[in-house]
Scaffold this active site. Structure first.
Site: not given
Ligand code: ADP
Length: 401
Positions: A7, A90, A180, A241, A385
C-alpha cells in the site's frame, strides 16, 4: 503460496507478507519518510522487529530495504524473493478503465499513472511503487493491482452522474467514482458469511468510518451507491475533510477569502471536518473526550457525523427498497460504541433496534449488536483490506497460470 501486499503512499510504503495456506501474516511494516529521509519499521509473526532510520530518496530504495529486511538479518522471514509468488498492490483510482482486479504490465502501470490527474496524491506513488517493485522482484513474479474504485463500478448511471453539462463527464471524466471499495467488498461479504446468507439475497448499508469515511449501499453483493464521489472529499464529515457542501459555498468562500483553487482544496481536505468544526482535533477519540468535558463544538462535530450517517442509512434503504443489515467498520465504526448507539437510536421506523449490552464496549470484533427482535440486523465487522488484496491476487494469478 506467499503474497506480498503493498500500500504505497506519496512518502510511505506499507506492506504485509501473507502465507495464503492459512491466510496468516508472516511479517508487516512500513517504510516512511520517502523523499525526506527514511525510516523502516518491520515486525514478524514471532515478534522480531527492525526499527531504524534509512536513506530513502525514492520508492526504489525503500523497496530495496524492504527486500533486505525480509530476506536477511535477525527479522528475516524468507530466504529469497523468489519465495514470493506474487505482489498485490492497493491502487486508489482505477477510473472507468479498471472495473476489476488486474494483472499488471507496463501498459497497466502507465494507465494507473495517467489516472494521477484524478487522484494526484495517490496514483502517481502507486505507479512509482509498481515500477520500483518490478526492478527488485525475482523475474516473472506477477504484480496485481486491486482498485479502491472497482467495487463501485456497478453503480447505475443515475447514481454516478452529476447534474452538470454532460461534457463534464465526456470531456473531463467528472462523475462519482466512490472509494474504500476494497473495504466495503470485504466487510459486506464477511457479514453475509457471518449471517449465514448468500450475499445475493441481502440489502446492506456498509458504514466505513475512520479518518476518511464512506457509506455504501450494497444490494445483492454489488455497490449501487456510495457517499464519496469524484474524490474522497464527498459524503459524511470526516477527520479533516468537509464531506458534502453546497458547491456555491465553495466559490463564495474562494472569493471572500481570496483563495486559489489549491488553497481551497486544502481548506476542504485538510482544515475542515472534525478539525475545522471543533478547532481541537481530527481524531474521534479527542473529539469524544472534549465533548464529554462540555466542549460544544466538539459535541457538534460528533453530532453532525451521527446525523449524516442516519441520513445515508435512510436514503439507501429507500433506494434499495429494503434493508437487511447495517454494518460498522473502520477505526470509528469498529471501536466507538457510543456512535453506533447514537446512530441506531430512534431508527425503529426502519426496523433497527440495538442490543445495548452487545454493543457496549465492543472493540474491533465481528459481532451482531442488534436486538433479537430487530428486523434489520446490525453488525460490527472488522475490515481487512490487505487480506482481500492478497486473496484477489492469489485468485487472479492462479487463474492466469
Ligand atoms: P484511516 O481512515 O486513516 O484508516 P482508521 O480506520 O484507523 O483511519 O480510523 C481512525 C479513527 O478511528 C480516528 O478518528 C480514531 O479516533 C478512531 N478510533 C480509533 N480507536 C478508537 C476507539 N477506541 N474509540 C473511538 N474511536 C477510535
Amino acid at each position: 503460496m506467499k503474497i506480498l501486499v503493498i500500500n504505497a503512499g506519496s512518502s510511505s510504503l506499507k506492506y504485509q507478507l501473507l502465507d495464503m495456506t492459512d491466510e496468516s501474516v508472516i511479517a508487516k511494516g512500513n517504510c516512511d519518510r520517502i523523499g525526506i529521509g527514511g525510516h523502516i519499521k518491520h515486525t514478524t509473526f514471532n515478534g522480531k522487529t527492525v526499527d531504524m532510520d534509512c536513506e530513502f530518496p525514492t520508492h526504489t530504495e525503500a523497496f530495496e530495504k524492504l527486500v533486505e529486511v525480509l530476506t536477511t538479518g535477525d527479522a528475516a522471514v524468507i530466504s529469497s524473493m523468489s519465495e514470493i509468488a506474487a505482489v498485490g498492490h492497493r491502487v486508489v483510482h482505477g477510473g472507468e478503465k479498471f472495473g476489476a482486479t488486474t494483472i499488471v504490465d507496463d501498459d497497466v502501470i502507465q494507465a494507473i499513472d495517467d489516472l494521477s490527474e484524478l487522484a494526484p496524491v495517490h496514483n502517481h506513488p502507486h505507479a512509482l511503487a509498481l515500477r520500483a517493485c518490478k526492478n527488485v522482484l525475482a523475474p516473472g513474479t506477477p504484480q496485481v493491482a486491486v482498485f479502491d474504485t472497482a467495487f463501485h463500478s456497478t453503480m447505475p448511471e443515475k447514481a454516478y452522474m452529476y447534474g452538470m453539462p454532460y461534457e463534464a463527464y465526456e470531456k473531463y471524466h467528472v462523475r462519482k467514482y466512490g472509494f474504500h471499495g476494497t473495504s466495503h467488498r470485504f466487510v459486506s461479504q464477511a457479514l453475509a458469511d457471518a449471517m449465514g446468507k448468500d450475499i445475493k439475497d441481502l440489502k446492506i448499508v456498509s458504514c466505513h468510518l475512520g479518518n476518511g469515511s464512506s457509506i455504501t449501499a450494497v444490494e445483492g453483493g454489488k455497490s449501487v451507491d456510495t457517499s464519496m464521489g469524484f474524490t474522497p472529499l464527498d459524503g459524511v464529515i470526516m477527520g479533516t475533510r468537509s464531506g458534502c457542501v453546497d458547491p456555491s459555498a465553495v466559490t463564495y468562500l474562494e472569493n471572500k477569502m481570496s483563495l486559489s483553487p489549491s488553497e481551497m482544496s486544502d481548506y476542504l481536505n485538510k482544515k475542515s471536518g472534525f478539525l475545522g468544526i471543533s478547532g481541537i482535533s481530527s481524531d474521534n477519540r479527542d473529539i469524544s473526550v472534549a465533548a464529554e468535558h462540555g466542549d460544544k463544538k466538539a459535541k457538534l462535530a460528533g453530532e453532525m457525523l451521527r446525523y449524516e450517517i442516519k441520513k445515508y442509512i435512510g436514503s439507501y434503504a429507500a433506494i434499495m427498497n429494503g434493508l437487511d443489515a447495517v454494518l460498522f467498520t473502520g477505526g470509528i465504526g469498529e471501536n466507538s460504541d457510543d456512535l453506533r448507539a447514537d446512530v441506531c437510536n430512534n431508527m425503529e421506523v426502519l426496523g433497527i433496534k440495538l442490543d445495548e449490552k452487545a454493543n457496549a464496549g465492543l472493540h474491533g470484533k465481528l459481532a451482531k449488536i442488534s436486538a433479537p427482535d430487530s428486523k434489520v440486523q446490525v453488525w460490527v465487522v472488522p475490515t481487512n483490506e490487505e487480506l482481500l488484496i492478497a486473496r484477489d491476487t492469489k485468485e487472479i494469478v492462479e487463474k492466469n497460470k
